[in-house]
Design a protein around this motif. Structure first.
Motif, PDB file in Angstrom:
ATOM      1  N   ALA A 289       3.981  -0.552   7.620  1.00 10.19           N
ATOM      2  CA  ALA A 289       4.367  -1.932   7.312  1.00 10.19           C
ATOM      3  C   ALA A 289       3.148  -2.847   7.406  1.00 10.19           C
ATOM      4  CB  ALA A 289       5.452  -2.395   8.280  1.00 10.19           C
ATOM      5  N   GLU A 290       2.307  -2.628   8.416  1.00 12.34           N
ATOM      6  CA  GLU A 290       1.100  -3.445   8.570  1.00 12.34           C
ATOM      7  C   GLU A 290       0.169  -3.261   7.383  1.00 12.34           C
ATOM      8  OE1 GLU A 290      -0.758  -2.583  12.299  1.00 12.34           O
ATOM      9  OE2 GLU A 290       0.777  -3.652  13.437  1.00 12.34           O
ATOM     10  N   ARG A 291       0.030  -2.026   6.931  1.00  9.59           N
ATOM     11  CA  ARG A 291      -0.837  -1.763   5.786  1.00  9.59           C
ATOM     12  C   ARG A 291      -0.300  -2.460   4.547  1.00  9.59           C
ATOM     13  NH1 ARG A 291      -1.186   3.478   7.570  1.00  9.59           N
ATOM     14  NH2 ARG A 291      -0.024   4.400   5.869  1.00  9.59           N
ATOM     15  N   LYS A 292       1.037  -2.393   4.379  1.00  8.85           N
ATOM     16  CA  LYS A 292       1.638  -3.057   3.212  1.00  8.85           C
ATOM     17  C   LYS A 292       1.384  -4.560   3.274  1.00  8.85           C
ATOM     18  CE  LYS A 292       5.047   0.125   1.524  1.00  8.85           C
ATOM     19  NZ  LYS A 292       5.769   0.918   2.524  1.00  8.85           N
ATOM     20  N   ALA A 293       1.465  -5.115   4.496  1.00 10.57           N
ATOM     21  CA  ALA A 293       1.273  -6.555   4.675  1.00 10.57           C
ATOM     22  C   ALA A 293      -0.152  -6.956   4.276  1.00 10.57           C
ATOM     23  CB  ALA A 293       1.564  -6.950   6.119  1.00 10.57           C
ATOM     24  N   MET A 294      -1.090  -6.035   4.437  1.00 10.72           N
ATOM     25  CA  MET A 294      -2.479  -6.332   4.078  1.00 10.72           C
ATOM     26  C   MET A 294      -2.667  -6.368   2.565  1.00 10.72           C
ATOM     27  SD  MET A 294      -4.475  -3.961   6.836  1.00 10.72           S
ATOM     28  CE  MET A 294      -6.099  -4.143   6.102  1.00 10.72           C
ATOM     29  N   GLY A 295      -1.672  -5.889   1.838  1.00  9.31           N
ATOM     30  CA  GLY A 295      -1.737  -5.942   0.383  1.00  9.31           C
ATOM     31  C   GLY A 295      -2.536  -4.799  -0.204  1.00  9.31           C
ATOM     32  N   PRO A 296      -2.780  -4.874  -1.513  1.00  5.94           N
ATOM     33  CA  PRO A 296      -3.429  -3.756  -2.208  1.00  5.94           C
ATOM     34  C   PRO A 296      -4.841  -3.469  -1.704  1.00  5.94           C
ATOM     35  CG  PRO A 296      -3.212  -5.672  -3.661  1.00  5.94           C
ATOM     36  CD  PRO A 296      -2.452  -5.974  -2.408  1.00  5.94           C
ATOM     37  N   ALA A 297      -5.487  -4.458  -1.107  1.00  6.27           N
ATOM     38  CA  ALA A 297      -6.852  -4.245  -0.621  1.00  6.27           C
ATOM     39  C   ALA A 297      -6.889  -3.120   0.407  1.00  6.27           C
ATOM     40  CB  ALA A 297      -7.396  -5.525   0.004  1.00  6.27           C
ATOM     41  N   ALA A 298      -5.839  -2.995   1.210  1.00  3.67           N
ATOM     42  CA  ALA A 298      -5.806  -1.974   2.255  1.00  3.67           C
ATOM     43  C   ALA A 298      -5.984  -0.589   1.663  1.00  3.67           C
ATOM     44  CB  ALA A 298      -4.488  -2.052   3.018  1.00  3.67           C
ATOM     45  N   GLY A 299      -5.292  -0.335   0.545  1.00  2.00           N
ATOM     46  CA  GLY A 299      -5.383   0.976  -0.081  1.00  2.00           C
ATOM     47  C   GLY A 299      -6.763   1.246  -0.625  1.00  2.00           C
ATOM     48  N   ILE A 300      -7.402   0.196  -1.151  1.00  4.17           N
ATOM     49  CA  ILE A 300      -8.727   0.373  -1.735  1.00  4.17           C
ATOM     50  C   ILE A 300      -9.766   0.573  -0.633  1.00  4.17           C
ATOM     51  CG2 ILE A 300     -10.540  -0.782  -3.056  1.00  4.17           C
ATOM     52  CD1 ILE A 300      -8.187  -2.128  -4.648  1.00  4.17           C
ATOM     53  N   LEU A 301      -9.577  -0.123   0.477  1.00  5.92           N
ATOM     54  CA  LEU A 301     -10.535   0.007   1.578  1.00  5.92           C
ATOM     55  C   LEU A 301     -10.396   1.339   2.282  1.00  5.92           C
ATOM     56  CD1 LEU A 301     -10.174  -3.538   3.153  1.00  5.92           C
ATOM     57  CD2 LEU A 301     -12.065  -2.702   1.781  1.00  5.92           C
ATOM     58  N   SER A 302      -9.189   1.894   2.224  1.00  9.47           N
ATOM     59  CA  SER A 302      -8.949   3.133   2.952  1.00  9.47           C
ATOM     60  C   SER A 302      -9.538   4.294   2.184  1.00  9.47           C
ATOM     61  CB  SER A 302      -7.455   3.359   3.115  1.00  9.47           C
ATOM     62  OG  SER A 302      -6.928   3.810   1.876  1.00  9.47           O
ATOM     63  N   ASN A 303      -9.385   5.488   2.734  1.00  8.06           N
ATOM     64  CA  ASN A 303      -9.898   6.660   2.032  1.00  8.06           C
ATOM     65  C   ASN A 303      -8.809   7.279   1.163  1.00  8.06           C
ATOM     66  OD1 ASN A 303      -8.253   7.589   3.988  1.00  8.06           O
ATOM     67  ND2 ASN A 303      -9.822   8.703   5.130  1.00  8.06           N
ATOM     68  N   GLU A 304      -7.680   6.578   1.004  1.00  5.40           N
ATOM     69  CA  GLU A 304      -6.655   7.085   0.111  1.00  5.40           C
ATOM     70  C   GLU A 304      -7.123   6.827  -1.307  1.00  5.40           C
ATOM     71  OE1 GLU A 304      -3.055   5.005   1.041  1.00  5.40           O
ATOM     72  OE2 GLU A 304      -3.322   5.382   3.173  1.00  5.40           O
ATOM     73  N   ARG A 305      -6.698   7.682  -2.222  1.00  2.00           N
ATOM     74  CA  ARG A 305      -7.076   7.443  -3.619  1.00  2.00           C
ATOM     75  C   ARG A 305      -6.292   6.252  -4.128  1.00  2.00           C
ATOM     76  NH1 ARG A 305      -6.699  12.926  -6.737  1.00  2.00           N
ATOM     77  NH2 ARG A 305      -7.084  11.462  -8.431  1.00  2.00           N
ATOM     78  N   PRO A 306      -6.935   5.413  -4.943  1.00  2.00           N
ATOM     79  CA  PRO A 306      -6.210   4.250  -5.462  1.00  2.00           C
ATOM     80  C   PRO A 306      -5.086   4.698  -6.383  1.00  2.00           C
ATOM     81  CG  PRO A 306      -8.410   4.408  -6.434  1.00  2.00           C
ATOM     82  CD  PRO A 306      -8.317   5.474  -5.398  1.00  2.00           C
ATOM     83  N   THR A 307      -4.034   3.914  -6.437  1.00  2.00           N
ATOM     84  CA  THR A 307      -2.944   4.203  -7.354  1.00  2.00           C
ATOM     85  C   THR A 307      -3.406   3.834  -8.757  1.00  2.00           C
ATOM     86  OG1 THR A 307      -2.077   1.977  -7.160  1.00  2.00           O
ATOM     87  CG2 THR A 307      -1.215   3.615  -5.609  1.00  2.00           C
ATOM     88  N   LYS A 308      -2.613   4.237  -9.753  1.00  2.00           N
ATOM     89  CA  LYS A 308      -2.947   3.894 -11.138  1.00  2.00           C
ATOM     90  C   LYS A 308      -3.111   2.388 -11.287  1.00  2.00           C
ATOM     91  CE  LYS A 308      -1.464   6.828 -14.901  1.00  2.00           C
ATOM     92  NZ  LYS A 308      -0.326   7.426 -15.580  1.00  2.00           N
ATOM     93  N   LYS A 309      -2.157   1.664 -10.676  1.00  2.00           N
ATOM     94  CA  LYS A 309      -2.177   0.212 -10.782  1.00  2.00           C
ATOM     95  C   LYS A 309      -3.458  -0.341 -10.150  1.00  2.00           C
ATOM     96  CE  LYS A 309       0.445  -3.804  -9.265  1.00  2.00           C
ATOM     97  NZ  LYS A 309       1.515  -4.227  -8.366  1.00  2.00           N
ATOM     98  N   GLN A 310      -3.805   0.178  -8.961  1.00  2.00           N
ATOM     99  CA  GLN A 310      -5.015  -0.303  -8.295  1.00  2.00           C
ATOM    100  C   GLN A 310      -6.247   0.031  -9.119  1.00  2.00           C
ATOM    101  OE1 GLN A 310      -4.456   1.757  -4.638  1.00  2.00           O
ATOM    102  NE2 GLN A 310      -3.566   0.008  -3.585  1.00  2.00           N
TER     103      GLN A 310
END
Length: 144
Positions: free
Chosen positions: A111-132
């Motif tokens: 939930a905290e990661r979601k609250a941080m918005g799409p930037a969280a996914g890009i900053l993390s080592n997860e692969r970006p989604t298609k949308k990102q």
């Protein structure tokens, strides 16, 4: 396998006295894609057995608690069955039970990661989604 374990073929049937190494169990329970990844995680101290670091060759026991750090998440599970055979995800899940606290903690962090918005996914080592990825490309094009 010439490590002198040729006599152990008939013991496979008795699951009670089955000895399963930690790296094999983690792989069988599908926490890691390969045994060598499981081994690296154990050696790197990312896996704790009953609250302590341990060796790759540690024999796991039913009822033991494992703390596994993988990526963003820390999962705490109790071993409910032993296996050194990797099968599908549904069977893998029968080997352990995640603790209530662990589930709650993970949901809170998600939930905290979601609250941080799409930037969280890009900053993390997860692969970006298609949308990102599209957003990243669009952003880069605008910068030129």
């Amino acid at each position: 396998m010439s490590d002198g374990t040729s006599h152990s073929h008939h013991t496979k049937a008795h699951h009670t006295d089955q000895k399963v190494r930690l790296d094999k169990w983690l792989w069988a329970a599908r926490f890691f894609k390969t045994r060598s990844l499981a081994k690296q995680a154990i050696e790197g101290g990312k896996v704790h057995y009953n609250g302590a670091r341990c060796k790759v060759s540690k024999d796991v026991e039913i009822g033991a608690q494992l703390t596994i750090r993988a990526g963003w998440d820390t999962v705490v599970v109790e071993i409910t069955a032993l296996s050194d055979q990797r099968r599908g995800a549904p069977e893998a899940r029968t080997l352990y039970r995640e603790t209530e606290d662990s589930v709650r903690e993970r949901q809170r962090r998600t939930a905290e990661r979601k609250a941080m918005g799409p930037a969280a996914g890009i900053l993390s080592n997860e692969r970006p989604t298609k949308k990102q990825r599209r957003q990243i490309h669009r952003f880069r094009e605008q910068q030129q």
